[in-house]
Design a protein around this motif. Sequence first.
Motif, mmCIF file in Angstrom:
data_model
loop_
_atom_site.group_PDB
_atom_site.id
_atom_site.type_symbol
_atom_site.label_atom_id
_atom_site.label_comp_id
_atom_site.label_asym_id
_atom_site.label_seq_id
_atom_site.Cartn_x
_atom_site.Cartn_y
_atom_site.Cartn_z
ATOM 1 N N TRP A 77 0.822 -1.213 0.000
ATOM 2 C CA TRP A 77 0.000 0.000 0.000
ATOM 3 C C TRP A 77 0.851 1.256 0.000
ATOM 4 O O TRP A 77 0.530 2.223 -0.712
ATOM 5 C CB TRP A 77 -0.966 0.005 1.181
ATOM 6 C CG TRP A 77 -2.219 -0.748 0.895
ATOM 7 C CD1 TRP A 77 -2.558 -1.988 1.351
ATOM 8 C CD2 TRP A 77 -3.298 -0.343 0.061
ATOM 9 N NE1 TRP A 77 -3.766 -2.368 0.857
ATOM 10 C CE2 TRP A 77 -4.254 -1.374 0.061
ATOM 11 C CE3 TRP A 77 -3.555 0.800 -0.693
ATOM 12 C CZ2 TRP A 77 -5.443 -1.296 -0.655
ATOM 13 C CZ3 TRP A 77 -4.739 0.877 -1.406
ATOM 14 C CH2 TRP A 77 -5.659 -0.160 -1.378
ATOM 15 N N SER A 78 1.924 1.273 0.781
ATOM 16 C CA SER A 78 2.762 2.481 0.801
ATOM 17 C C SER A 78 3.505 2.644 -0.534
ATOM 18 O O SER A 78 3.685 3.770 -1.014
ATOM 19 C CB SER A 78 3.736 2.472 1.982
ATOM 20 O OG SER A 78 4.553 1.335 1.970
ATOM 21 N N ALA A 80 2.332 1.621 -3.487
ATOM 22 C CA ALA A 80 1.301 2.072 -4.435
ATOM 23 C C ALA A 80 0.976 3.554 -4.220
ATOM 24 O O ALA A 80 0.826 4.310 -5.186
ATOM 25 C CB ALA A 80 0.043 1.219 -4.294
ATOM 26 N N ALA A 81 0.873 3.973 -2.966
ATOM 27 C CA ALA A 81 0.594 5.385 -2.662
ATOM 28 C C ALA A 81 1.737 6.269 -3.149
ATOM 29 O O ALA A 81 1.498 7.358 -3.699
ATOM 30 C CB ALA A 81 0.386 5.564 -1.165
ATOM 31 N N ILE A 83 3.836 5.747 -5.673
ATOM 32 C CA ILE A 83 3.764 5.844 -7.131
ATOM 33 C C ILE A 83 2.601 6.748 -7.539
ATOM 34 O O ILE A 83 2.741 7.624 -8.398
ATOM 35 C CB ILE A 83 3.596 4.444 -7.774
ATOM 36 C CG1 ILE A 83 4.778 3.543 -7.451
ATOM 37 C CG2 ILE A 83 3.373 4.557 -9.277
ATOM 38 C CD1 ILE A 83 6.079 3.965 -8.070
ATOM 39 N N PHE A 84 1.452 6.563 -6.904
ATOM 40 C CA PHE A 84 0.251 7.317 -7.252
ATOM 41 C C PHE A 84 0.452 8.823 -7.065
ATOM 42 O O PHE A 84 0.153 9.606 -7.975
ATOM 43 C CB PHE A 84 -0.947 6.838 -6.424
ATOM 44 C CG PHE A 84 -2.203 7.611 -6.685
ATOM 45 C CD1 PHE A 84 -2.924 7.421 -7.846
ATOM 46 C CD2 PHE A 84 -2.650 8.544 -5.763
ATOM 47 C CE1 PHE A 84 -4.080 8.143 -8.098
ATOM 48 C CE2 PHE A 84 -3.800 9.278 -6.007
ATOM 49 C CZ PHE A 84 -4.524 9.079 -7.169
ATOM 50 N N VAL A 85 0.951 9.243 -5.902
ATOM 51 C CA VAL A 85 1.082 10.685 -5.665
ATOM 52 C C VAL A 85 2.190 11.299 -6.520
ATOM 53 O O VAL A 85 2.086 12.462 -6.920
ATOM 54 C CB VAL A 85 1.266 11.041 -4.170
ATOM 55 C CG1 VAL A 85 0.030 10.687 -3.381
ATOM 56 C CG2 VAL A 85 2.487 10.413 -3.570
ATOM 57 N N VAL A 87 3.025 10.319 -9.644
ATOM 58 C CA VAL A 87 2.441 10.453 -10.987
ATOM 59 C C VAL A 87 1.376 11.549 -10.992
ATOM 60 O O VAL A 87 1.332 12.376 -11.908
ATOM 61 C CB VAL A 87 1.868 9.100 -11.471
ATOM 62 C CG1 VAL A 87 1.044 9.274 -12.732
ATOM 63 C CG2 VAL A 87 2.995 8.102 -11.689
ATOM 64 N N LEU A 88 0.537 11.590 -9.958
ATOM 65 C CA LEU A 88 -0.503 12.608 -9.885
ATOM 66 C C LEU A 88 0.112 14.013 -9.848
ATOM 67 O O LEU A 88 -0.366 14.922 -10.537
ATOM 68 C CB LEU A 88 -1.393 12.389 -8.666
ATOM 69 C CG LEU A 88 -2.562 13.350 -8.506
ATOM 70 C CD1 LEU A 88 -3.514 13.258 -9.694
ATOM 71 C CD2 LEU A 88 -3.300 13.055 -7.199
ATOM 72 N N MET A 116 1.615 17.357 -3.367
ATOM 73 C CA MET A 116 1.853 16.005 -3.880
ATOM 74 C C MET A 116 3.284 15.563 -3.586
ATOM 75 O O MET A 116 3.534 14.393 -3.267
ATOM 76 C CB MET A 116 1.588 15.935 -5.390
ATOM 77 C CG MET A 116 0.143 16.086 -5.798
ATOM 78 S SD MET A 116 -0.910 14.801 -5.100
ATOM 79 C CE MET A 116 -1.937 15.789 -4.050
ATOM 80 N N TYR A 120 4.391 12.417 -1.392
ATOM 81 C CA TYR A 120 5.340 11.446 -1.950
ATOM 82 C C TYR A 120 6.436 11.134 -0.931
ATOM 83 O O TYR A 120 6.762 9.969 -0.700
ATOM 84 C CB TYR A 120 5.932 12.005 -3.244
ATOM 85 C CG TYR A 120 7.083 11.210 -3.805
ATOM 86 C CD1 TYR A 120 6.884 9.946 -4.358
ATOM 87 C CD2 TYR A 120 8.376 11.710 -3.777
ATOM 88 C CE1 TYR A 120 7.937 9.217 -4.883
ATOM 89 C CE2 TYR A 120 9.438 10.986 -4.293
ATOM 90 C CZ TYR A 120 9.219 9.746 -4.842
ATOM 91 O OH TYR A 120 10.270 9.029 -5.345
ATOM 92 N N ALA A 123 5.009 9.072 1.836
ATOM 93 C CA ALA A 123 4.820 7.680 1.396
ATOM 94 C C ALA A 123 6.149 6.924 1.396
ATOM 95 O O ALA A 123 6.193 5.745 1.758
ATOM 96 C CB ALA A 123 4.163 7.640 0.020
#
Length: 148
Positions: A77-78, A80-81, A83-85, A87-88, A116, A120, A123
């Motif tokens: 989960w950390s 994935a978070a 990577i998500f933030v 990229v966002l 963001m 990041y 995370a």
Amino acid sequence: MTKKIVISKVLAIIGTVMVWLPILVMLVTGVIGSIERNRLMVDYLIPAELFPLVGIGGLLLILAAVLARSQRKWIIWSFAAMIFVLVLGQVIAMVSGLASGRIEPTGFWWMLVISMMILYIVAIIFLGIGGVKLIVCLFKKPVEPPVA
């Protein structure tokens, strides 16, 4: 000790070091720069610039967690978070015009991109904590039940 546990330990140690290294570099260079210039100087973009190191370290931690069957949710989960933030934040910078220089780095869009970047870094810290927790679990001696 089984081969799988040894591999998990090695992967967990290497992955944790790789994840924490950009944070450590950011802090050390920030302290040195702040002392030299007598004002707070921290390059908060270092963790993003060293993403390949963090990404590989995170993948090693995921592999170690899966092999060890420990801390899987925390680490996945950390990761994935993270990577998500990242990229966002990049998508927001591109769409808003910050990345191309079309708009000045001020106002709402700038604060959103900086937010963001902060998320990041948080995370990455959570991923690093997951790596430390995994190492502790892997090196903890199993408790044997008392003999009656």
